[in-house]
Each structure stands twice: as structure tokens, then as C-alpha cells.
Design an enzyme around this catalytic site. Structure first.
Site, PDB file in Angstrom:
ATOM      1  N   SER A 172       0.821  -1.219   0.000  1.00  0.00           N
ATOM      2  CA  SER A 172       0.000   0.000   0.000  1.00  0.00           C
ATOM      3  C   SER A 172       0.853   1.267   0.000  1.00  0.00           C
ATOM      4  O   SER A 172       1.833   1.380   0.746  1.00  0.00           O
ATOM      5  CB  SER A 172      -0.920   0.010   1.229  1.00  0.00           C
ATOM      6  OG  SER A 172      -1.556   1.268   1.329  1.00  0.00           O
ATOM      7  N   ARG A 173       0.443   2.221  -0.844  1.00  0.00           N
ATOM      8  CA  ARG A 173       1.124   3.531  -0.895  1.00  0.00           C
ATOM      9  C   ARG A 173       0.552   4.496   0.152  1.00  0.00           C
ATOM     10  O   ARG A 173       1.069   5.594   0.337  1.00  0.00           O
ATOM     11  CB  ARG A 173       0.952   4.166  -2.270  1.00  0.00           C
ATOM     12  CG  ARG A 173       2.067   3.901  -3.258  1.00  0.00           C
ATOM     13  CD  ARG A 173       2.108   2.494  -3.700  1.00  0.00           C
ATOM     14  NE  ARG A 173       3.186   2.240  -4.659  1.00  0.00           N
ATOM     15  CZ  ARG A 173       3.465   1.041  -5.138  1.00  0.00           C
ATOM     16  NH1 ARG A 173       2.808  -0.011  -4.709  1.00  0.00           N
ATOM     17  NH2 ARG A 173       4.447   0.879  -6.000  1.00  0.00           N
ATOM     18  N   GLY A 176     -16.174  -3.189 -16.644  1.00  0.00           N
ATOM     19  CA  GLY A 176     -15.928  -3.830 -15.347  1.00  0.00           C
ATOM     20  C   GLY A 176     -17.024  -3.496 -14.363  1.00  0.00           C
ATOM     21  O   GLY A 176     -17.580  -2.380 -14.383  1.00  0.00           O
ATOM     22  N   ASN A 189     -14.156   2.380   2.918  1.00  0.00           N
ATOM     23  CA  ASN A 189     -12.692   2.438   2.760  1.00  0.00           C
ATOM     24  C   ASN A 189     -12.034   3.312   3.820  1.00  0.00           C
ATOM     25  O   ASN A 189     -10.820   3.443   3.847  1.00  0.00           O
ATOM     26  CB  ASN A 189     -12.292   2.886   1.345  1.00  0.00           C
ATOM     27  CG  ASN A 189     -12.205   4.392   1.193  1.00  0.00           C
ATOM     28  OD1 ASN A 189     -12.962   5.132   1.808  1.00  0.00           O
ATOM     29  ND2 ASN A 189     -11.283   4.844   0.364  1.00  0.00           N
ATOM     30  N   GLY A 249     -15.771  -4.139  -7.386  1.00  0.00           N
ATOM     31  CA  GLY A 249     -15.885  -3.201  -6.267  1.00  0.00           C
ATOM     32  C   GLY A 249     -15.567  -1.769  -6.663  1.00  0.00           C
ATOM     33  O   GLY A 249     -16.284  -0.831  -6.298  1.00  0.00           O
ATOM     34  N   ALA A 250     -14.492  -1.572  -7.422  1.00  0.00           N
ATOM     35  CA  ALA A 250     -14.097  -0.219  -7.814  1.00  0.00           C
ATOM     36  C   ALA A 250     -15.145   0.401  -8.729  1.00  0.00           C
ATOM     37  O   ALA A 250     -15.416   1.606  -8.671  1.00  0.00           O
ATOM     38  CB  ALA A 250     -12.734  -0.241  -8.497  1.00  0.00           C
ATOM     39  N   LYS A 299     -13.194  -4.324   2.813  1.00  0.00           N
ATOM     40  CA  LYS A 299     -14.081  -3.184   2.537  1.00  0.00           C
ATOM     41  C   LYS A 299     -15.561  -3.493   2.742  1.00  0.00           C
ATOM     42  O   LYS A 299     -16.320  -2.605   3.106  1.00  0.00           O
ATOM     43  CB  LYS A 299     -13.853  -2.676   1.103  1.00  0.00           C
ATOM     44  CG  LYS A 299     -12.551  -1.907   0.928  1.00  0.00           C
ATOM     45  CD  LYS A 299     -12.467  -1.310  -0.468  1.00  0.00           C
ATOM     46  CE  LYS A 299     -11.245  -0.440  -0.630  1.00  0.00           C
ATOM     47  NZ  LYS A 299     -11.258   0.332  -1.885  1.00  0.00           N
ATOM     48  N   ASP A 303     -13.736   6.749  -2.095  1.00  0.00           N
ATOM     49  CA  ASP A 303     -13.204   6.375  -3.414  1.00  0.00           C
ATOM     50  C   ASP A 303     -13.863   7.169  -4.546  1.00  0.00           C
ATOM     51  O   ASP A 303     -13.196   7.588  -5.495  1.00  0.00           O
ATOM     52  CB  ASP A 303     -13.401   4.873  -3.668  1.00  0.00           C
ATOM     53  CG  ASP A 303     -12.336   4.029  -2.981  1.00  0.00           C
ATOM     54  OD1 ASP A 303     -11.248   4.560  -2.684  1.00  0.00           O
ATOM     55  OD2 ASP A 303     -12.595   2.837  -2.733  1.00  0.00           O
TER      56      ASP A 303
END
Ligand code: NAP
Length: 272
Positions: free
Chosen positions: A12-13, A126, A84, A129-130, A63, A100
Site C-alpha cells: 500500500s502507498r 468492469g 474504505n 468493487g471499484a 471493505k 473512493d
């Protein structure tokens, strides 16, 4: 204190982003990666107040599971179907939020300030989730028509039913034709990510004026973005979404709304 709970989590960043802002604003805090397995999530979240944490981010696989654990879920997170960001309230109870969608819209506006969601049809590839955060935020921004295609058609149909207009599901085989007349194309699949094949999509029907957005940021230019740039489309990758979703979380925990600066972007790009 704040952190990110995930499994795995060390990639993770987020620690770099939040620790950059903590230093920038001269705040005596720190943001740590928290490697938490799925069956430890409840205990880990409930421990936040005692450990002196202001809250945490959640990433894969937590999440959705957090819904059953936190004390309150804000309406936007409920519509997106994922949390999130968790904020510890003064009484030690836990608020679940989702930034998000905010991050996604802000990243586009940062790159293209004149962008409007209602400029024309939007093709979204797509339905994971995103995609949920992207669809909810595009609809809230006034999108008039969202053409949703997914490899597994049932998932696209189910999202179209759940969200209703402007989201409509199209067949996976129709994804190339779905680009006709589109003002925007969004890839929310994992295709094109480092280690994955390119998204199987022909851009021939996409207008040259369309904006092409890929949620992926590793690599910074996916084969989709490269093909779009070469044919003259404007492009944007997913790094801005990651950076901008962090801003309201930082604000909720530490009381300062931080900025996404060129310097921060360079710090994170250097890790990719
Ligand atoms: P997810 O819930 O697992 O969804 C994955 C999506 O990719 C599904 O729609 C899936 O279709 C599709 N897919 C997988 N393999 C495919 C293939 N071979 N051909 C066509 N479609 C395929 O994952 P997610 O959490 O939504 O994440 C999706 C992407 O968004 C990832 O690349 C992630 O890194 C990125 N992301 C970026 C940010 C950011 O801040 N920039 C935030 C979140 C996610 P099926 O339904 O058919 O399996």
C-alpha cells in the site's frame, strides 16, 4: 495515529501519502500499515480507540466485511456497498465512510477542470468493487447515460438493476460498439495491471474527443491508455484517485484538508 488494514498490506502507498502530509503540516502523528487477516478485522477495528487511533483505511479484503462491525455507515458508503475509511468518534464508536468516489471525481477535475459528467455517454468496463464507487459518483455528478459492460454479464445486469438509470448493462460482446459516440471511457477491470494481459478492447469507434480513464496506476500507462494517447484521446490513470481519496480521510482524522501537490505525486510515482 491512523493506518491501513489489509491482507496483504505492505504494497500500500497510503502510509507514504499520509506520512508526507503529517510532516508537511507539522503534525505529531504517524500512519502505519496494519496486516490484519479477515477473521481478525472485528478485534482490530474495536481496538482502534484503546490504541489511540483516529481511524484507518480499509483495503482488500475488508471493505465489505466492515459493514457488520462499524457502528454507523454513511449513506454514500452504503450505496457504494463498501467502506474504505473508518473514523473513531469521540465516544470510541466507529463511523464507516467511502471516499473512493470523491477521489475519482476529484482526480478527473484536477486533470481536466472543464470536465462534466453530462457531456455525453460514458462507457464503463468492469463491474467489480471499484466500478461501484465510479458508477455512484458519475451518476451523482449528473451522468445521463452509463453503458456498463462486464465479462460476467450477470454482475453488470445486477448493478444496472441496483443503481437504475443512468446505468444500463450491455453484453460483453458489445463492448467495442459501446464506445460509439461516448464522451468518456473508464476501465475499472484489473486488465492492463502489471502482470495482467491488456484489456481486450478495440478503440476504433471511440470519438477522438473522448476522455479515457483507467483506474490502474501500476503501470502508470496501461496498454489501454497508451493506445488511447496514440490515437489522440486525453487520458488519465488511477493515481489521482488514490491520492484524492486520501484527502477527506486525513481531514477526518487530523483536522486539516491536505492538498495533492506535484511534489507528493512525484514522491509516490517514484515508488511505482
Ligand atoms: P474486483 O472487484 O475484483 O473486480 C475486477 C473486475 O475486473 C471485474 O469486473 C472482473 O470481471 C474484471 N476482470 C477480471 N479479469 C478479467 C478479464 N480477464 N477480462 C475482463 N474482465 C476481467 O476488483 P476491484 O477492486 O474492482 O479493482 C479493479 C481495478 O481497479 C484494479 O486494477 C484495482 O487496482 C483498481 N483500483 C484502483 C483504485 C485507485 O485508487 N486508483 C481503487 C480501487 C481499485 P468479472 O466480473 O467477469 O470477474
Amino acid at each position: 495515529m491512523a493506518g491501513v488494514m489489509g491482507w496483504p498490506v505492505m504494497h500500500s502507498r497510503s502510509p507514504r501519502i499520509h506520512n508526507y502530509w503529517l510532516a508537511k503540516h507539522d503534525l505529531a502523528g504517524t500512519y502505519v500499515p496494519l496486516a490484519i487477516k479477515a477473521d481478525e478485522l472485528r478485534a482490530a477495528l474495536r481496538a482502534l480507540p484503546s490504541l489511540g487511533f483516529s481511524g484507518c483505511n480499509l483495503t482488500i479484503p475488508h471493505k465489505e466485511a466492515a459493514f457488520e462491525i462499524v457502528d454507523r455507515v454513511d449513506p454514500l458508503a452504503r450505496r457504494i456497498g463498501a467502506i474504505n475509511c473508518v473514523v473513531v468518534a469521540p465516544d470510541g464508536s466507529l463511523d464507516g465512510r467511502n471516499y473512493d468516489g470523491f477521489g475519482y471525481i476529484q482526480s478527473i477535475l484536477e486533470a481536466w477542470p472543464a470536465w462534466r459528467a453530462d457531456a455525453g455517454p460514458i462507457a464503463v468496463i468492469g463491474a467489480g468493487g471499484a466500478a461501484r464507487a465510479v458508477l455512484v459518483s458519475l451518476a451523482d455528478q449528473g451522468a445521463q447515460e452509463i453503458r456498463l459492460v462486464n465479462r460476467t454479464p450477470a454482475r453488470a445486469l445486477s448493478l444496472a438493476q441496483e443503481f437504475g438509470p443512468p446505468v444500463k448493462a450491455l453484453a460483453w460482446d458489445d463492448r467495442h460498439a459501446a464506445l460509439e459516440g461516448a464522451a468518456m471511457l473508464v476501465n475499472t477491470t484489473s486488465q492492463g495491471m502489471a502482470g495482467q494481459p491488456a484489456l481486450d478492447l478495440t478503440l476504433d469507434k471511440l470519438p477522438g474527443s473522448a476522455l479515457v480513464s483507467d483506474l490502474i496506476y501500476i503501470p502508470q500507462e496501461t496498454p489501454l491508455l497508451s493506445a488511447a494517447r496514440l490515437r489522440g484521446n486525453r487520458t488519465i490513470n488511477g493515481l489521482g484517485m488514490l491520492l484524492h481519496q486520501a484527502r477527506p480521510a486525513f481531514h477526518a482524522w487530523f483536522g486539516v484538508m491536505p492538498e495533492v501537490t506535484a511534489e507528493l505525486r512525484a514522491v509516490i510515482e517514484a515508488t511505482i
